[in-house]
Design a protein around this motif. Sequence first.
Motif, PDB file in Angstrom:
ATOM      1  N   SER A  75     -14.850   1.598  -2.694  1.00 33.95           N
ATOM      2  CA  SER A  75     -14.793   0.924  -1.405  1.00 33.95           C
ATOM      3  C   SER A  75     -15.976   1.325  -0.546  1.00 33.95           C
ATOM      4  O   SER A  75     -16.457   2.453  -0.611  1.00 33.95           O
ATOM      5  CB  SER A  75     -13.485   1.273  -0.685  1.00 33.95           C
ATOM      6  OG  SER A  75     -13.492   0.767   0.628  1.00 33.95           O
ATOM      7  N   ASN A 121      -9.434  -6.250   0.882  1.00 37.36           N
ATOM      8  CA  ASN A 121      -9.366  -5.254   1.951  1.00 37.36           C
ATOM      9  C   ASN A 121      -8.710  -5.876   3.181  1.00 37.36           C
ATOM     10  O   ASN A 121      -9.317  -6.027   4.242  1.00 37.36           O
ATOM     11  CB  ASN A 121     -10.775  -4.743   2.277  1.00 37.36           C
ATOM     12  CG  ASN A 121     -10.742  -3.578   3.234  1.00 37.36           C
ATOM     13  OD1 ASN A 121      -9.735  -2.885   3.357  1.00 37.36           O
ATOM     14  ND2 ASN A 121     -11.847  -3.365   3.937  1.00 37.36           N
ATOM     15  N   GLU A 141       0.820  -1.218   0.000  1.00 37.14           N
ATOM     16  CA  GLU A 141       0.000   0.000   0.000  1.00 37.14           C
ATOM     17  C   GLU A 141       0.853   1.267   0.000  1.00 37.14           C
ATOM     18  O   GLU A 141       0.394   2.333  -0.441  1.00 37.14           O
ATOM     19  CB  GLU A 141      -0.933  -0.001   1.219  1.00 37.14           C
ATOM     20  CG  GLU A 141      -2.167  -0.874   1.071  1.00 37.14           C
ATOM     21  CD  GLU A 141      -1.882  -2.365   1.121  1.00 37.14           C
ATOM     22  OE1 GLU A 141      -2.743  -3.163   0.716  1.00 37.14           O
ATOM     23  OE2 GLU A 141      -0.772  -2.745   1.588  1.00 37.14           O
ATOM     24  N   MET A 174      -6.707  -2.707  -3.962  1.00 35.26           N
ATOM     25  CA  MET A 174      -8.002  -2.704  -3.294  1.00 35.26           C
ATOM     26  C   MET A 174      -8.819  -3.959  -3.558  1.00 35.26           C
ATOM     27  O   MET A 174      -9.957  -4.072  -3.096  1.00 35.26           O
ATOM     28  CB  MET A 174      -8.802  -1.469  -3.722  1.00 35.26           C
ATOM     29  CG  MET A 174      -8.159  -0.158  -3.292  1.00 35.26           C
ATOM     30  SD  MET A 174      -9.016   1.288  -3.941  1.00 35.26           S
ATOM     31  CE  MET A 174     -10.581   1.156  -3.077  1.00 35.26           C
ATOM     32  N   ASN A 201      -8.080  -3.879   6.741  1.00 35.42           N
ATOM     33  CA  ASN A 201      -8.711  -2.574   6.518  1.00 35.42           C
ATOM     34  C   ASN A 201      -7.796  -1.644   5.717  1.00 35.42           C
ATOM     35  O   ASN A 201      -7.623  -0.458   6.041  1.00 35.42           O
ATOM     36  CB  ASN A 201      -9.099  -1.934   7.860  1.00 35.42           C
ATOM     37  CG  ASN A 201     -10.163  -0.870   7.690  1.00 35.42           C
ATOM     38  OD1 ASN A 201     -10.819  -0.784   6.648  1.00 35.42           O
ATOM     39  ND2 ASN A 201     -10.336  -0.033   8.697  1.00 35.42           N
ATOM     40  N   SER A 202      -7.203  -2.197   4.657  1.00 34.96           N
ATOM     41  CA  SER A 202      -6.239  -1.424   3.864  1.00 34.96           C
ATOM     42  C   SER A 202      -6.894  -0.262   3.123  1.00 34.96           C
ATOM     43  O   SER A 202      -6.233   0.729   2.806  1.00 34.96           O
ATOM     44  CB  SER A 202      -5.531  -2.345   2.869  1.00 34.96           C
ATOM     45  OG  SER A 202      -6.462  -2.930   1.978  1.00 34.96           O
ATOM     46  N   HIS A 203      -8.195  -0.346   2.837  1.00 36.29           N
ATOM     47  CA  HIS A 203      -8.868   0.758   2.131  1.00 36.29           C
ATOM     48  C   HIS A 203      -8.829   2.021   2.982  1.00 36.29           C
ATOM     49  O   HIS A 203      -8.557   3.116   2.473  1.00 36.29           O
ATOM     50  CB  HIS A 203     -10.321   0.373   1.821  1.00 36.29           C
ATOM     51  CG  HIS A 203     -10.438  -0.733   0.823  1.00 36.29           C
ATOM     52  ND1 HIS A 203     -11.644  -1.179   0.326  1.00 36.29           N
ATOM     53  CD2 HIS A 203      -9.495  -1.497   0.202  1.00 36.29           C
ATOM     54  CE1 HIS A 203     -11.443  -2.151  -0.525  1.00 36.29           C
ATOM     55  NE2 HIS A 203     -10.146  -2.375  -0.607  1.00 36.29           N
ATOM     56  N   THR A 256     -15.671   0.499   2.797  1.00 36.86           N
ATOM     57  CA  THR A 256     -15.086   0.476   4.147  1.00 36.86           C
ATOM     58  C   THR A 256     -14.018   1.554   4.326  1.00 36.86           C
ATOM     59  O   THR A 256     -13.295   1.540   5.307  1.00 36.86           O
ATOM     60  CB  THR A 256     -14.463  -0.904   4.425  1.00 36.86           C
ATOM     61  OG1 THR A 256     -13.438  -1.160   3.458  1.00 36.86           O
ATOM     62  CG2 THR A 256     -15.498  -1.994   4.370  1.00 36.86           C
ATOM     63  N   TYR A 257     -13.922   2.470   3.358  1.00 41.01           N
ATOM     64  CA  TYR A 257     -12.848   3.462   3.408  1.00 41.01           C
ATOM     65  C   TYR A 257     -12.971   4.388   4.617  1.00 41.01           C
ATOM     66  O   TYR A 257     -11.992   4.952   5.089  1.00 41.01           O
ATOM     67  CB  TYR A 257     -12.838   4.301   2.120  1.00 41.01           C
ATOM     68  CG  TYR A 257     -14.024   5.231   1.985  1.00 41.01           C
ATOM     69  CD1 TYR A 257     -13.953   6.539   2.461  1.00 41.01           C
ATOM     70  CD2 TYR A 257     -15.204   4.808   1.404  1.00 41.01           C
ATOM     71  CE1 TYR A 257     -15.037   7.397   2.350  1.00 41.01           C
ATOM     72  CE2 TYR A 257     -16.290   5.647   1.292  1.00 41.01           C
ATOM     73  CZ  TYR A 257     -16.208   6.944   1.764  1.00 41.01           C
ATOM     74  OH  TYR A 257     -17.278   7.789   1.658  1.00 41.01           O
TER      75      TYR A 257
END
Length: 1172
Positions: free
Chosen positions: A1079, A1031, A988, A1028, A1034-1036, A1081-1082
């Motif tokens: 996304s 996820n 990321e 993306m 929670n990388s978003h 969950t961003y």
Amino acid sequence: WKFPVHLNRATDGKITYPPGVKEISDKISKEEMVRRLKMVVKTFMDMDQDSEEEKELYLNLALHLASDFFLKHPDKDVRLLVACCLADIFRIYAPEAPYTSPDKLKDIFMFITRQLKGLEDTKSAQFNRYFYLLENIAWVKSYNICFELEDSNEIFTQLYRTLFQVINNGHNQKVHMHMVDLMSSIVCEGDSVSQELLDTVLVNLVPAHKNLNKQAYDLAKALLKRTAQAIEPYITNFFNQVLMLGKTSVSDLSEHVFDLILELYNIDSHLLLSVLPQLEFKLKSNDNDERLQVVKLLAKMFGAKDSELASQNKPLWQCYLGRFNDIHVPVRLECVKFASHCLMNHPDLAKDLTEYLKVRSHDPEEAIRHDVIVSIVTASKKDLSLVNDHLLNFVRERTLDKRWRVRKEAMMGLAQIYKKYALQAEAGKEAAKQISWIKDKLLHIYYQNSIDDRKKMNFFFFFFFFFETTERMKCLYYLYATLDGNAVKALNEMWKCQNMLRHHVKDLLDLIKQPKSDSYNKTVFSKVMVITRNLPDPGKTQDFVKKLAQVLEEDEKIRKQLETLVSPSCSCKQAEVCVKEVTKKLGSPKQPSNPFLEMVKFLLERIAPVHIDTESISALIKQVNKSIEGTADDEDEGVPTEQAIRAGLELLKVLSFTHPVSFHSAETFESLLGCLKMDDEKVAEAALQIFKNTGNKLEESFPHIKSVLLTVLQHKAKKGPPRQAKYAIHCIHAMFSNRDTHFAQIFEPLHKSLDTDNMEQLITPLTTLGHLAMLAPEQFAAPLKSLVANFIVKDLLMNDRIPGKKTTKLWVPDDEVSPETLAKIQGLKLMVRWLLGVKNNQSKSGNSTLRMLTAILSSDGDLTEQGKMGKPDMSRLRLAAGCAILRLAQEPCYHEIITLEQYQLCALVINDECYQVRQAFAQKLHKGLCRLRLPLEYLAVFTLCAKDPVKERRAHARQCLVKNINLRREYLKQHAAVSEKLISLLPEYVVPYAIHLLVHDPDYVKVQDIEQLKDIKEALWFVLEILMAKNENNSHAFIRKMVENIKQTKDGQCPDDPKINEKLYTVCDVAMNIVISKSTTYSLESPKDPVLPARYFTQPDKVCPLFSANVLGAVNKPLSATGKMQTKLSRMETISNASSNSNPSSPGRSKGRLVSQTHIHVSSLNYKLGSV
């Protein structure tokens, strides 16, 4: 037969007995009665139909013998003799029987039927009389007189039942024949066949009865064949009642109707002429189970070996094929299973089946796709000619199935086919040629995304296990020579992985033998985890590998067997014994299903040298020598000799890396020495690499070879082709103890003889000196400084001696490149190798070299800018300069001194106007990233590929991104301790580098230009789509936070330039737009606070610029998967042909695209060298 009308004249009641026979009554003993009856039997037996007087004489005796006294006599011998008499009476008095009462006739025939039960005991003393009784009534057709009786059906049914009950394997053919004669006369000459009588025949065809009494089945079969025409209407009526009208009560056999149809069809298809059309109706039934039953039935009927049903009843065949698309899964499954029998027994129907199997090979049900493979493979293994290429292609496609069970079946099926028809050549050369693609396809599976597929590819090595050594190596030799490039890479990688796993197991064994310490458990556990990751389903196998480690600690015998197995000197035969011993020791008869043992077996198979050992290498070398000498049967194997030799040496080269100890024999080294002296450059190159990999003990173990080899190596280093010179230097470095002396003997004459007047003679010396500089930089420190500063830079690179050819081509083949350009490229490589050998920048030589390289890039490859160079030569130099920077960036001391401008200029090579430059640069970039040698910012370079006009280049760039991102994620999972290096490994973190690179993209000129912003969006999506896709952690939200943080900073390269900062915030707006739109969950809390690279961005301000709504709205349009084809293109070529032309005046990226803010003119270039 008819009832008597004239035989009632004997009304006086007087019974006349044959001569010598006294009265037979209840007043005599049983023995006497039997004696007298035997004489009567003899008398009747000798009489014929023409004896009218005797017939009249013995009429009352005939009536007397039919009395209840005899018919119900308790003694079986008496009853048998009476029955024989009655049978003869019917023969003698035919066609008019002496009995007038229907009841009496019924009693007589029921009596005779009961006596026939005596046929059951073939060893009985009376068997011949029973046989005589059967023969008599069958020949005379006595039972036919019963047609006119009301109870005829009862008589016939009882007769049939009796005969079917008594028939057994003790009876000869005559008994069988008379029974058939007797029963067939009743069917053929009677007016009708009752359902009850029909059932007594058909019941013997039901599988349960058939298995109990095979002779009864054969009797029924013979009867039906004999009476087919007569009995067919009654069979048809039975099936009409059951199938069409649903009247199952008409017969107890209704539930066996489909079994009966199959048996009757196998006996005589004419029996079902009117029944088969009814099956077509049943195939379309709304009842799933009923359709399934009919499908099972027809599968057997169509698939039977001699069946002609498909050709005789085409409507039924077409209707059956329609069931391949049935809505009910078991019906489709049954159809697919039938296919193999049909293909094997009726190859003419393969064409009809192909289209339906094609559809079913894509069936949503895993079991059906699996059975399609099984059906095709089963038929193929019986005879390859039974299946067409389309069917084999279905199996090929299923190797990519989403389910492992289907993929495995397809892989193993193809492997079995290949082994039988290619390796064992059971069907000749044409068949082997037809399936030659299988080997490549099987190895291509190694490129599957599923790691389990790659791990389970070990079965490929067992192709050769069962061959004798010489034959095994011959097969491997020609197999390797005919594999395509990707398959070769896969096979090589499999050997490397096997070698790596062997080393891991060896390390574990070494650890276990060490004394216990505080860190022991931790170290062993770490090695267990490494081994586990190389096995399928690591989550499940982890406990098993732990258990194995424990077993190895406790059981010395198993440990020693395993030590032998992983020993470099282990032979194939030893490996086989070790595997058997270990599995035998760990196995348990009480536990047939043992997951732990299965895992151990799999591990042993992966590490066991099942096909390569010293003997095998020797055999392989001999095979190569045969090809070199011209005595091999290369042409017969379909491989040109030159191709076979090259492939053989390439194979040896790979094996020299994975099995170096197996090469340690004088015979092998002498053969390789012979290869070095061959004219073929590729052969000599391979031989040199093999020596480099395997010759570490050659100096002490084979001194006689060492002296000869050294002379050859020195000659190659001085005057051989460039690649051979390179490998010769590395051989000396790897094999000889006093390498400094040998290096000096090579360096001095070459250094002194360098001359730019003969460029062709300059290439090899520069190559050799470059590798000497890398391997021994301190030994030649002083002369190398002078060589680089004075000769390489001033004399070679800063002068264009020979004008290049005027052409519009941007690239030419290697053999058309001018010697001067090749020499300059080697000069650049020499500089870089020298720096890589030194590994420090104390003299600032790295800065000077980087300025030189970026000057080449900024001048489009024409360093002197005199216009003498041709376009293909300029392309070559741009590529060499770009790759040189990549090489230096892999060394930390030089990565630190690469400026952002130099990094950006290097990155733009991936957008070069020449297709081949872009291609080769991308490959070098990918290689460095995969080795985790290049810093993470270089992964962002692939972002620029979104605007490549060639679809294949964009696809390749995307594959590189996917592989590198997955590689880094996997590395972080396996090495939790490297969290402090997260910024250099976490994929990321490529986002800030990508944003910064796009901000400084020379194509991005107008900050708010919509078309340019769309290009930026495509480039960002090119990398964000992959990041993306999952996820993870929670990388978003982490990416969103990173973009937000960037908007709180200024550009680190130009912090005071308002336009650059505006570009930075605009690109962040575009990135945020993508994250928000793609996304859900961003908005969650970021797992970590991102750390931005300090060189690229200033310290954050607390006031964050607002995201631009105008920008978001302008670029908020659907994104393509891999970047769209741009309408505004740079000078990048859109075709890959080496001789392609490129329009110099094409719009877009011009020379200014390549010149960054710090344009370096050659006149201001000052290459200084300090002391090293």
